[in-house]
Write a protein that holds these residues in place. Structure first.
Motif, mmCIF file in Angstrom:
data_model
loop_
_atom_site.group_PDB
_atom_site.id
_atom_site.type_symbol
_atom_site.label_atom_id
_atom_site.label_comp_id
_atom_site.label_asym_id
_atom_site.label_seq_id
_atom_site.Cartn_x
_atom_site.Cartn_y
_atom_site.Cartn_z
ATOM 1 N N LYS A 8 19.272 29.632 71.079
ATOM 2 C CA LYS A 8 19.429 31.073 71.308
ATOM 3 C C LYS A 8 20.684 31.599 70.604
ATOM 4 C CE LYS A 8 19.542 34.453 75.029
ATOM 5 N NZ LYS A 8 19.572 34.655 76.473
ATOM 6 N N GLU A 9 21.752 30.822 70.610
ATOM 7 C CA GLU A 9 22.988 31.223 69.936
ATOM 8 C C GLU A 9 22.802 31.345 68.429
ATOM 9 O OE1 GLU A 9 26.387 28.812 70.925
ATOM 10 O OE2 GLU A 9 26.044 29.069 73.072
ATOM 11 N N ARG A 10 21.894 30.570 67.854
ATOM 12 C CA ARG A 10 21.646 30.617 66.408
ATOM 13 C C ARG A 10 20.616 31.669 66.021
ATOM 14 N NH1 ARG A 10 21.951 24.979 67.016
ATOM 15 N NH2 ARG A 10 19.709 24.723 66.894
ATOM 16 N N SER A 11 20.006 32.317 66.984
ATOM 17 C CA SER A 11 19.002 33.337 66.687
ATOM 18 C C SER A 11 19.608 34.425 65.807
ATOM 19 C CB SER A 11 18.462 33.955 67.983
ATOM 20 O OG SER A 11 17.571 35.006 67.680
ATOM 21 N N GLU A 12 18.828 34.897 64.855
ATOM 22 C CA GLU A 12 19.282 35.956 63.953
ATOM 23 C C GLU A 12 19.271 37.324 64.629
ATOM 24 O OE1 GLU A 12 20.573 35.624 60.941
ATOM 25 O OE2 GLU A 12 20.242 33.470 60.801
ATOM 26 N N SER A 13 18.698 37.413 65.811
ATOM 27 C CA SER A 13 18.625 38.659 66.563
ATOM 28 C C SER A 13 19.226 38.441 67.945
ATOM 29 C CB SER A 13 17.162 39.103 66.692
ATOM 30 O OG SER A 13 17.028 40.173 67.596
ATOM 31 N N GLU A 14 19.943 39.423 68.438
ATOM 32 C CA GLU A 14 20.506 39.312 69.778
ATOM 33 C C GLU A 14 19.462 39.585 70.858
ATOM 34 O OE1 GLU A 14 24.134 41.447 70.366
ATOM 35 O OE2 GLU A 14 24.969 40.743 68.470
ATOM 36 N N SER A 15 18.422 40.325 70.512
ATOM 37 C CA SER A 15 17.431 40.716 71.516
ATOM 38 C C SER A 15 16.142 39.897 71.466
ATOM 39 C CB SER A 15 17.094 42.201 71.363
ATOM 40 O OG SER A 15 16.586 42.453 70.068
ATOM 41 N N GLU A 16 15.936 39.151 70.385
ATOM 42 C CA GLU A 16 14.714 38.362 70.237
ATOM 43 C C GLU A 16 15.072 36.975 69.716
ATOM 44 O OE1 GLU A 16 11.176 40.658 68.789
ATOM 45 O OE2 GLU A 16 12.772 41.951 68.029
ATOM 46 N N LEU A 17 14.165 36.031 69.906
ATOM 47 C CA LEU A 17 14.350 34.677 69.377
ATOM 48 C C LEU A 17 13.813 34.623 67.957
ATOM 49 C CD1 LEU A 17 13.279 32.599 72.496
ATOM 50 C CD2 LEU A 17 15.579 32.725 71.501
#
Length: 106
Positions: A8-17
């Protein structure tokens, strides 16, 4: 394998995976183990300049909420694997990366 929080921390979006192929495969395994309902996925592009956009070629799946979760995860996994393989052979956009936005029922 990484934890959900690591991914989740590496997700390119804060609101989506919105994650890489490797992280998408790890997420699907974690979701399978925790019986998290997977609703589908769609492709995102990360351009060389860091901007994100939707993939025109890799639209992913429709809402899979009517399927048993194990079937939904299997379908998502197989279609992400196919998209990843196709991208490796002929990218939709040269210099961009294909990312995967996985949606869940939580």
């Amino acid at each position: 394998m990484y934890s959900f929080e690591d991914i989740k921390e590496r997700s390119e979006s804060e609101s989506e995976l919105v994650v890489s192929y490797a992280d998408a495969m790890d997420l699907l395994l974690l979701f399978e183990q925790s019986d998290t309902q997977v609703l589908g996925w769609d492709g995102w592009l990360k351009y060389e300049n860091g901007k994100l956009g939707s993939s025109q070629k890799y639209q992913g799946t429709v809402d899979l909420s009517d399927l048993p979760n194990s079937s939904a995860i299997a379908l998502v996994k197989s279609t992400i694997m196919r998209a990843h393989t196709e991208w490796g052979e002929e990218p939709e956009v040269n210099g961009a990366s294909l990312l995967f936005c996985i949606t869940t029922g939580t």
